[in-house]
Design a protein around this motif. Structure first.
Motif, PDB file in Angstrom:
ATOM      1  N   PHE A 247      49.605 -66.191 101.617  1.00 14.76           N
ATOM      2  CA  PHE A 247      49.467 -65.946 100.177  1.00 14.76           C
ATOM      3  C   PHE A 247      50.509 -66.732  99.385  1.00 14.76           C
ATOM      4  O   PHE A 247      51.677 -66.824  99.775  1.00 14.76           O
ATOM      5  N   VAL A 248      50.033 -67.295  98.277  1.00 20.73           N
ATOM      6  CA  VAL A 248      50.901 -68.095  97.407  1.00 20.73           C
ATOM      7  C   VAL A 248      50.810 -67.487  96.009  1.00 20.73           C
ATOM      8  O   VAL A 248      49.708 -67.150  95.551  1.00 20.73           O
ATOM      9  N   ASP A 249      51.966 -67.354  95.351  1.00 23.07           N
ATOM     10  CA  ASP A 249      51.953 -66.720  94.025  1.00 23.07           C
ATOM     11  C   ASP A 249      51.271 -67.637  93.005  1.00 23.07           C
ATOM     12  O   ASP A 249      51.095 -68.831  93.240  1.00 23.07           O
ATOM     13  N   ILE A 250      50.906 -67.026  91.889  1.00 24.01           N
ATOM     14  CA  ILE A 250      50.148 -67.769  90.864  1.00 24.01           C
ATOM     15  C   ILE A 250      51.043 -68.155  89.697  1.00 24.01           C
ATOM     16  O   ILE A 250      52.148 -67.621  89.531  1.00 24.01           O
ATOM     17  N   ASP A 251      50.515 -69.050  88.887  1.00 23.30           N
ATOM     18  CA  ASP A 251      51.113 -69.376  87.599  1.00 23.30           C
ATOM     19  C   ASP A 251      50.517 -68.370  86.608  1.00 23.30           C
ATOM     20  O   ASP A 251      49.292 -68.304  86.450  1.00 23.30           O
TER      21      ASP A 251
ATOM     22  N   PHE B 102      46.590 -63.656  93.933  1.00 27.62           N
ATOM     23  CA  PHE B 102      45.832 -62.925  92.906  1.00 27.62           C
ATOM     24  C   PHE B 102      44.418 -63.488  92.904  1.00 27.62           C
ATOM     25  O   PHE B 102      44.194 -64.623  92.488  1.00 27.62           O
ATOM     26  N   SER B 103      43.459 -62.719  93.411  1.00 29.60           N
ATOM     27  CA  SER B 103      42.075 -63.209  93.455  1.00 29.60           C
ATOM     28  C   SER B 103      41.148 -62.051  93.788  1.00 29.60           C
ATOM     29  O   SER B 103      41.578 -60.900  93.902  1.00 29.60           O
ATOM     30  N   PHE B 104      39.871 -62.401  93.980  1.00 30.86           N
ATOM     31  CA  PHE B 104      38.935 -61.450  94.557  1.00 30.86           C
ATOM     32  C   PHE B 104      39.149 -61.478  96.071  1.00 30.86           C
ATOM     33  O   PHE B 104      39.544 -62.517  96.626  1.00 30.86           O
ATOM     34  N   VAL B 105      38.880 -60.372  96.752  1.00 29.55           N
ATOM     35  CA  VAL B 105      39.210 -60.261  98.173  1.00 29.55           C
ATOM     36  C   VAL B 105      38.547 -61.327  99.049  1.00 29.55           C
ATOM     37  O   VAL B 105      39.105 -61.738 100.073  1.00 29.55           O
ATOM     38  N   ALA B 106      37.359 -61.807  98.634  1.00 32.64           N
ATOM     39  CA  ALA B 106      36.618 -62.766  99.483  1.00 32.64           C
ATOM     40  C   ALA B 106      37.443 -64.023  99.760  1.00 32.64           C
ATOM     41  O   ALA B 106      37.321 -64.619 100.838  1.00 32.64           O
TER      42      ALA B 106
ATOM     43  N   SER C 165      45.919 -57.946  93.418  1.00 35.50           N
ATOM     44  CA  SER C 165      47.064 -58.514  94.134  1.00 35.50           C
ATOM     45  C   SER C 165      46.706 -58.331  95.607  1.00 35.50           C
ATOM     46  O   SER C 165      46.754 -57.209  96.132  1.00 35.50           O
ATOM     47  N   LEU C 166      46.344 -59.408  96.291  1.00 35.90           N
ATOM     48  CA  LEU C 166      45.855 -59.265  97.672  1.00 35.90           C
ATOM     49  C   LEU C 166      46.948 -58.734  98.608  1.00 35.90           C
ATOM     50  O   LEU C 166      46.666 -57.888  99.465  1.00 35.90           O
ATOM     51  N   PRO C 167      48.219 -59.182  98.459  1.00 34.59           N
ATOM     52  CA  PRO C 167      49.252 -58.636  99.359  1.00 34.59           C
ATOM     53  C   PRO C 167      49.526 -57.146  99.125  1.00 34.59           C
ATOM     54  O   PRO C 167      50.170 -56.504  99.953  1.00 34.59           O
ATOM     55  N   ALA C 168      49.046 -56.604  97.985  1.00 30.08           N
ATOM     56  CA  ALA C 168      49.272 -55.181  97.722  1.00 30.08           C
ATOM     57  C   ALA C 168      48.144 -54.323  98.299  1.00 30.08           C
ATOM     58  O   ALA C 168      48.255 -53.094  98.334  1.00 30.08           O
ATOM     59  N   LEU C 169      47.051 -54.946  98.747  1.00 25.28           N
ATOM     60  CA  LEU C 169      45.951 -54.167  99.330  1.00 25.28           C
ATOM     61  C   LEU C 169      46.335 -53.722 100.736  1.00 25.28           C
ATOM     62  O   LEU C 169      46.926 -54.500 101.501  1.00 25.28           O
ATOM     63  N   GLN C 170      45.978 -52.474 101.051  1.00 27.29           N
ATOM     64  CA  GLN C 170      46.462 -51.868 102.302  1.00 27.29           C
ATOM     65  C   GLN C 170      46.209 -52.756 103.529  1.00 27.29           C
ATOM     66  O   GLN C 170      47.092 -52.947 104.363  1.00 27.29           O
ATOM     67  N   TYR C 171      45.005 -53.319 103.607  1.00 29.84           N
ATOM     68  CA  TYR C 171      44.652 -54.112 104.796  1.00 29.84           C
ATOM     69  C   TYR C 171      45.657 -55.247 105.008  1.00 29.84           C
ATOM     70  O   TYR C 171      46.195 -55.427 106.106  1.00 29.84           O
TER      71      TYR C 171
END
Ligand SMILES: Cc1ncc(COP(=O)(O)O)c(C=O)c1O
Length: 411
Positions: A122-126, A104-108, A352-358
């Protein structure tokens, strides 16, 4: 909704002041950069010198940045993303490496890993702090120890990550810690500045951040060889003697940017105090709204409140079910629309970065494998926060958000 409102909601008009047509009341943007006459005078001074490119102001900013974060070296560059990219390259991150990044972050935060030809793990967040979960981090380390080069620790929204736990895992498994402190200038953890923990830390001076030059970034480190390599790569890879041994970039900062940042840094304590006041106001007034979870700073930390993010948690929410996450997203989106109709320009908070198509397609990811990140991306809302917000405007944000959060569509 007007075209301007629609563009704003879609994220195309970040800082556009739109007046609310129905009520003829001026809207409250997500941010208004705090730029005063001193900042204007500082940039004019650079213009008068007729050398607006990288020069003495950048050097002065680097000195100031190192002092502020109690680091040996600082390297200014044209964005926070550039600072992160230079950092990873200088730490030797390349193909076959894994860099652990919060889901969970900004794409950069993940894109820079890709730029290096490495793979973001990717690591999940608290969910309490929106930051990387040390227990999940340790789990990944046990499985993939050999390939992990670094962890990118984001202090999300200016809320400090659990650095003690992360640093102890990094020591145990022997990888570098990079702080993505893009949002965290001025945040403190147990009295220590965010940006003074990892091998390298990176800041951003984008207009959503606590000080801004439109664009801009800076990395800080105690490692001389890392700083030196970052300087080289920042300017095409060209050495002073004119030799080029490796491929670099034009990631330089201009003196115009540096002058603006330096001028704003002079009033950093006042800027932070105002943000902290506004955050305390929101927290006091919004804690009665049962549907909302408010920001929770780690014990012993002092956030800069770069963002003030609330999370919708209606009593029917079941975060283990995709249908329930989709329903809370509908409620969140309706809340945003309702706020915009009242001229309160709230925004979704992060991705959610893993949910972004790329990322999902490239690495065959299942977003549900990062449940806290998926939930956060679909249920959070960033409220307007900037030093210039007036008491009346804070009241208006609170009443609008309260009403919008309580609205419940028929299931
Ligand atoms: C967590 C995080 N990392 C990195 C960046 C990139 O910074 P910049 O926009 O200066 O490139 C941002 C910017 O929004 C951010 O929020």
């Amino acid at each position: 909704m007007s075209i301007a409102h629609s563009l704003y909601a879609l994220g195309f008009l970040d800082f556009y002041r739109v007046s609310c047509e129905d009520t003829a009341v001026e809207s409250i943007p997500i941010v208004v950069a705090d730029i005063d006459d001193d900042d204007a005078a500082a940039t004019m001074e650079v213009l008068r010198r007729r050398w607006p490119g990288q020069g003495p102001k950048v050097e002065a900013l680097e000195e100031e940045g190192a002092t502020l974060t109690k680091r040996q070296h600082a390297v200014a560059c044209h964005s926070g993303t550039a600072a992160l990219h230079l950092t990873l390259l200088s730490l030797g991150v390349g193909s076959n490496d894994l860099v652990m990044t919060p889901a969970f972050s900004f794409v950069a935060s993940a894109n820079v890993v890709e730029y290096c030809g490495a793979k973001p793990l990717f690591v999940d967040i608290d969910l309490a702090t929106y930051n990387i979960d040390p227990a999940a981090l340790a789990g990944h380390c046990k499985q993939q120890q050999d390939k992990i080069a670094a962890v990118m620790v984001v202090h999300q929204f200016g809320l400090c990550a659990d650095m003690a736990s992360i640093e102890s895992i990094a020591t145990q498994f022997d990888f570098d810690v990079v702080e993505d402190a893009a949002c965290a200038l001025g945040s403190k953890l147990h009295g220590q500045e965010a940006g003074s923990f990892g091998e390298v830390a990176c800041f951003s001076f984008h207009p959503r951040k606590v000080v801004t030059a439109g664009e801009g970034g800076m990395l800080v480190t105690d490692r001389a060889e890392v700083a030196q390599r970052c300087r080289l790569l920042r300017s095409h890879g060209l050495e002073a003697g004119g030799e080029m041994r490796e491929l670099g970039f034009n990631y330089r900062m201009t003196d115009l940017q540096a002058a603006m940042v330096l001028s704003q840094l002079k009033r950093l304590p006042a800027l932070l105090a105002k943000r902290q006041h506004h955050a305390a106001f929101y927290t006091e007034r919004l804690q009665q709204v049962e549907e909302l979870i408010l920001p929770q700073a780690m014990q012993g930390s002092q956030p800069n409140y770069q963002s003030y993010v609330v999370r919708l948690q209606p009593e029917w929410l079941d975060a283990t079910k995709m249908s329930s996450i989709e329903r809370v997203k509908r409620k969140r989106d309706a809340m945003i629309t309702a706020c915009h109709e009242q001229g309160v320009m709230v925004r979704p908070a992060a991705y959610s970065l893993p949910a972004l198509q790329y990322y999902q397609q490239k690495y065959a990811l299942s977003p549900m494998s990062f449940p806290n990140s998926l939930l956060a991306a679909n249920s959070t809302v960033a409220l307007p926060i900037y030093p210039g917000l007036q008491e009346q405007e804070l009241e208006r944000v609170v009443s609008t958000v309260t009403e919008a959060a309580r609205f419940e569509e028929l299931p």
